[in-house]
Design a protein around this motif. Sequence first.
Motif: not given
Length: 146
Positions: A71-94
């Motif tokens: 399920f490579t396409i679905d896996s890629a979508g899940l990875t992209a979404a959660w990686s983006g969420l992590y970037l948002i969360m980690a960027r908030r930390r100073s």
Amino acid sequence: MSSPTQVKADRAVEDVKKTTISYAFDWGKSPLPPTLLATLLTALHFRPFQPLPMLFPPVLLFSTYLNLHNFTIDSAGLTAAWSGLYLIMARRRSVGGASMGARLGQRFGARGLTRGAAMGLAGLNLVGCGITYGLGRRREEEKRVE
């Protein structure tokens, strides 16, 4: 009979260089990037235990599981979404500190370099897996499943 220059031209056509998009597409199809990101996140947030960031590694490992089960396409979508969420969360930390030297020590210490690597990998996952999810064809996956 072909001339030597014609043979070289034919080989050159066969050795077509890959484009940047195809590299990103291949990155998104691989099960390795979400596993690496899950490893880095566990190293960063397991000790001391931080509950919110520790929600990310199981989801990323599940994404790897999906990828390994074709399920490579679905896996890629899940990875992209959660990686983006992590970037948002980690960027908030100073990276705070009393002085400039303390901030540099925090940024370029082992923990700071691991955080930078995790954020960089999350960014690569966001782009590569997002392209794979956006441009991928599900018909190929459906044929493999049936």
